[in-house]
Motif scaffolding. Structure first.
Motif, PDB file in Angstrom:
ATOM      1  N   ALA A  16       0.833  -1.200   0.000  1.00 53.16           N
ATOM      2  CA  ALA A  16       0.000   0.000   0.000  1.00 53.16           C
ATOM      3  C   ALA A  16       0.870   1.253   0.000  1.00 53.16           C
ATOM      4  N   GLY A  17       1.955   1.238   0.754  1.00 56.38           N
ATOM      5  CA  GLY A  17       2.869   2.378   0.784  1.00 56.38           C
ATOM      6  C   GLY A  17       3.549   2.597  -0.553  1.00 56.38           C
ATOM      7  N   LEU A  18       3.919   1.520  -1.211  1.00 54.67           N
ATOM      8  CA  LEU A  18       4.554   1.636  -2.518  1.00 54.67           C
ATOM      9  C   LEU A  18       3.598   2.232  -3.552  1.00 54.67           C
ATOM     10  N   VAL A  19       2.351   1.763  -3.549  1.00 52.88           N
ATOM     11  CA  VAL A  19       1.349   2.292  -4.481  1.00 52.88           C
ATOM     12  C   VAL A  19       1.094   3.773  -4.201  1.00 52.88           C
ATOM     13  N   LEU A  20       0.950   4.136  -2.929  1.00 52.96           N
ATOM     14  CA  LEU A  20       0.697   5.530  -2.584  1.00 52.96           C
ATOM     15  C   LEU A  20       1.902   6.422  -2.900  1.00 52.96           C
ATOM     16  N   ALA A  21       3.101   5.912  -2.684  1.00 50.72           N
ATOM     17  CA  ALA A  21       4.298   6.692  -3.016  1.00 50.72           C
ATOM     18  C   ALA A  21       4.366   6.946  -4.524  1.00 50.72           C
ATOM     19  N   ALA A  22       4.027   5.946  -5.323  1.00 48.82           N
ATOM     20  CA  ALA A  22       4.009   6.129  -6.780  1.00 48.82           C
ATOM     21  C   ALA A  22       2.968   7.163  -7.188  1.00 48.82           C
ATOM     22  N   LEU A  23       1.793   7.100  -6.568  1.00 48.72           N
ATOM     23  CA  LEU A  23       0.739   8.072  -6.866  1.00 48.72           C
ATOM     24  C   LEU A  23       1.169   9.482  -6.460  1.00 48.72           C
ATOM     25  N   ALA A  24       1.764   9.613  -5.286  1.00 48.49           N
ATOM     26  CA  ALA A  24       2.211  10.928  -4.818  1.00 48.49           C
ATOM     27  C   ALA A  24       3.331  11.479  -5.704  1.00 48.49           C
ATOM     28  N   LEU A  25       4.245  10.616  -6.129  1.00 52.11           N
ATOM     29  CA  LEU A  25       5.308  11.062  -7.034  1.00 52.11           C
ATOM     30  C   LEU A  25       4.731  11.518  -8.368  1.00 52.11           C
ATOM     31  N   TRP A  26       3.747  10.795  -8.885  1.00 44.15           N
ATOM     32  CA  TRP A  26       3.110  11.187 -10.137  1.00 44.15           C
ATOM     33  C   TRP A  26       2.387  12.525  -9.973  1.00 44.15           C
ATOM     34  N   LEU A  27       1.663  12.706  -8.855  1.00 45.04           N
ATOM     35  CA  LEU A  27       0.978  13.975  -8.629  1.00 45.04           C
ATOM     36  C   LEU A  27       1.964  15.134  -8.483  1.00 45.04           C
ATOM     37  N   ARG A  28       3.063  14.870  -7.788  1.00 44.95           N
ATOM     38  CA  ARG A  28       4.044  15.935  -7.559  1.00 44.95           C
ATOM     39  C   ARG A  28       4.783  16.309  -8.841  1.00 44.95           C
ATOM     40  N   HIS A  29       5.384  15.311  -9.484  1.00 44.23           N
ATOM     41  CA  HIS A  29       6.227  15.598 -10.647  1.00 44.23           C
ATOM     42  C   HIS A  29       5.451  15.622 -11.959  1.00 44.23           C
ATOM     43  N   GLY A  30       4.485  14.722 -12.103  1.00 43.31           N
ATOM     44  CA  GLY A  30       3.779  14.612 -13.374  1.00 43.31           C
ATOM     45  C   GLY A  30       2.629  15.575 -13.548  1.00 43.31           C
ATOM     46  N   VAL A  31       2.091  16.086 -12.448  1.00 38.87           N
ATOM     47  CA  VAL A  31       0.934  16.979 -12.546  1.00 38.87           C
ATOM     48  C   VAL A  31       1.281  18.387 -12.061  1.00 38.87           C
ATOM     49  N   LEU A  32       1.707  18.502 -10.813  1.00 38.01           N
ATOM     50  CA  LEU A  32       1.927  19.828 -10.223  1.00 38.01           C
ATOM     51  C   LEU A  32       3.147  20.528 -10.826  1.00 38.01           C
ATOM     52  N   GLU A  33       4.306  19.891 -10.746  1.00 35.53           N
ATOM     53  CA  GLU A  33       5.528  20.533 -11.230  1.00 35.53           C
ATOM     54  C   GLU A  33       5.617  20.547 -12.754  1.00 35.53           C
ATOM     55  N   ALA A  34       4.849  19.709 -13.431  1.00 34.80           N
ATOM     56  CA  ALA A  34       4.852  19.706 -14.904  1.00 34.80           C
ATOM     57  C   ALA A  34       3.972  20.813 -15.474  1.00 34.80           C
ATOM     58  N   GLY A  35       3.217  21.481 -14.631  1.00 38.69           N
ATOM     59  CA  GLY A  35       2.390  22.589 -15.083  1.00 38.69           C
ATOM     60  C   GLY A  35       1.070  22.179 -15.716  1.00 38.69           C
ATOM     61  N   LEU A  36       0.585  20.971 -15.414  1.00 35.41           N
ATOM     62  CA  LEU A  36      -0.697  20.542 -15.975  1.00 35.41           C
ATOM     63  C   LEU A  36      -1.889  21.233 -15.312  1.00 35.41           C
ATOM     64  N   LEU A  37      -1.694  21.686 -14.098  1.00 32.18           N
ATOM     65  CA  LEU A  37      -2.753  22.422 -13.407  1.00 32.18           C
ATOM     66  C   LEU A  37      -2.623  23.902 -13.775  1.00 32.18           C
ATOM     67  N   PRO A  38      -3.726  24.632 -13.758  1.00 36.90           N
ATOM     68  CA  PRO A  38      -3.644  26.052 -14.142  1.00 36.90           C
ATOM     69  C   PRO A  38      -2.745  26.843 -13.194  1.00 36.90           C
ATOM     70  N   ARG A  39      -1.962  27.747 -13.776  1.00 40.25           N
ATOM     71  CA  ARG A  39      -1.069  28.576 -12.966  1.00 40.25           C
ATOM     72  C   ARG A  39      -1.834  29.681 -12.254  1.00 40.25           C
ATOM     73  N   ASP A  40      -2.773  30.302 -12.925  1.00 35.54           N
ATOM     74  CA  ASP A  40      -3.520  31.430 -12.363  1.00 35.54           C
ATOM     75  C   ASP A  40      -4.984  31.037 -12.212  1.00 35.54           C
TER      76      ASP A  40
END
Length: 144
Positions: A16-40
């Motif tokens: 469960a920790g491994l799955v959640l860590a993968a999801l959190a890494l994807w949200l952090r690097h693949g969504v938030l830091e990649a700029g997929l969410l609106p900036r403004d």
């Protein structure tokens, strides 16, 4: 001597920790830091649902909130031997380690993991109930 991980209850929390860590890494690097969410999100044409998700996600790790939740749940789980709180502390701790809340999340996750890997109490055999005593196998009779 080989260790039987499923016997000690380590496999499920680690998976469960491994799955959640993968999801959190994807949200952090693949969504938030990649700029997929609106900036403004103050713009009139900003998508409301994406802005709501971004705000909730960013606020979860501002001031290390997710780490403090993990620490609180881990301490309570350790003190009360509560598996439900231990799962919350473990999963929030794993997410906190990925999402910038290292210090409190690490301690909370470890305390919670100690509770999760303890053997389960079987059918009411727990504190306050009579069970096998240390001297029962010695065949020593009682003096009274």
């Amino acid at each position: 001597m080989p260790t039987n991980l499923p016997k000690y209850g380590v496999a499920r929390p680690l998976l469960a920790g491994l799955v959640l860590a993968a999801l959190a890494l994807w949200l952090r690097h693949g969504v938030l830091e990649a700029g997929l969410l609106p900036r403004d999100c103050t713009a009139a044409d900003a998508p409301a649902l994406a802005c709501l998700f971004k705000q909730a996600f960013v606020h979860s790790f501002l001031d290390q909130r997710i780490g403090w939740v993990s620490l609180a749940a881990g301490v309570l789980a350790f003190v009360r031997a509560s598996r439900g709180l231990a799962w919350a502390g473990w999963l929030c701790g794993v997410a906190g380690l990925v999402l910038y809340s290292y210090d409190p999340a690490a301690v909370g996750a470890l305390l919670a993991l100690l509770v999760l890997v303890r053997p389960h109490q079987q059918h009411g055999q727990g504190q306050g109930e009579a069970g096998e005593q240390p001297g029962d196998r010695l065949r020593v009779g009682r003096l009274a």
